[in-house]
Scaffold this active site. Structure first.
Site: not given
Length: 206
Positions: A86, A186, A188
């Site tokens: 990011c 992102h 994750e």
């Protein structure tokens, strides 16, 4: 066992990034969260997270003595794999134009500028398809990933863009040059696509 250093400079997605890396690991790793230059220098891989404004993230990173120098030595001189997430990807660029002009790490030269969109809400927030621009070891097959951002990276070298997405304009979703890479989304928070990208990074041998 390889040592993966998640660079701690106060980024808001630090702990979620750590959990994502641990979930993605296919073999045992030692995940270290640190802002210690010696630890960074002795890591096998580096991950730079980031949320919020380019300027505040750059200032936070540079407030940690010796961290930028350790990144340069590890990544440029040592050739070790490095992933920015990011705003961490945006920091790879030469400069950011959010608020004031702010110097980036200049690892993948370019400029971070605001989306040029009309009649669309910013930040660009939510799921969007990531489309590969070329075959790269980091990239899974095209699938949706989760984005939260109002600024995009314009690389000086178009060949550094390895994946794109579309939100009123096409923009780099992932970039890479040699042993350095970044994801605007992102991983994750991006389900199977993001987990596979992190797994690919953990075994990437650029």
């Amino acid at each position: 066992m390889q040592r993966v250093c998640l660079i701690d400079y106060g980024a808001g997605n630090l702990h979620s990034a750590a959990r994502g890396i641990e979930r993605a690991a296919e073999t045992a790793i030692e995940l270290i969260v640190s802002d210690d230059p010696h630890t960074i220098l002795n890591a096998d891989r580096l991950v730079l997270p980031g949320v919020g404004a380019f300027k505040s993230c750059a200032e936070g990173l540079r407030s940690r003595p010796g961290v930028e120098e350790a990144i340069n030595e590890t990544v440029i001189d040592g050739g070790k794999p490095f992933l920015g997430i990011c705003v961490g990807m945006q920091l790879l660029a030469s400069r950011g134009l959010e608020h004031d002009e702010t110097k980036g790490l200049n690892l993948i030269p370019g400029t971070v500028r605001r989306f040029e969109v009309q009649d669309l809400r910013l930040p660009h927030m939510g799921w969007n398809e990531v489309e590969a621009c070329l075959d790269h070891d980091l990239l899974p097959a095209n699938l949706d990933a989760y984005f939260v951002h109002s600024y995009v990276v314009d690389t000086d070298d178009p060949g550094a863009v390895i994946a794109q997405a579309n939100y009123g304009e096409r923009f780099p979703a992932a970039i890479a040059k040699d042993n350095i890479a970044g994801s605007q989304f992102h991983p994750e928070k991006s389900g199977p696509y993001g987990q596979q990208l992190l797994a690919n990074f953990l075994r990437w041998s650029p």
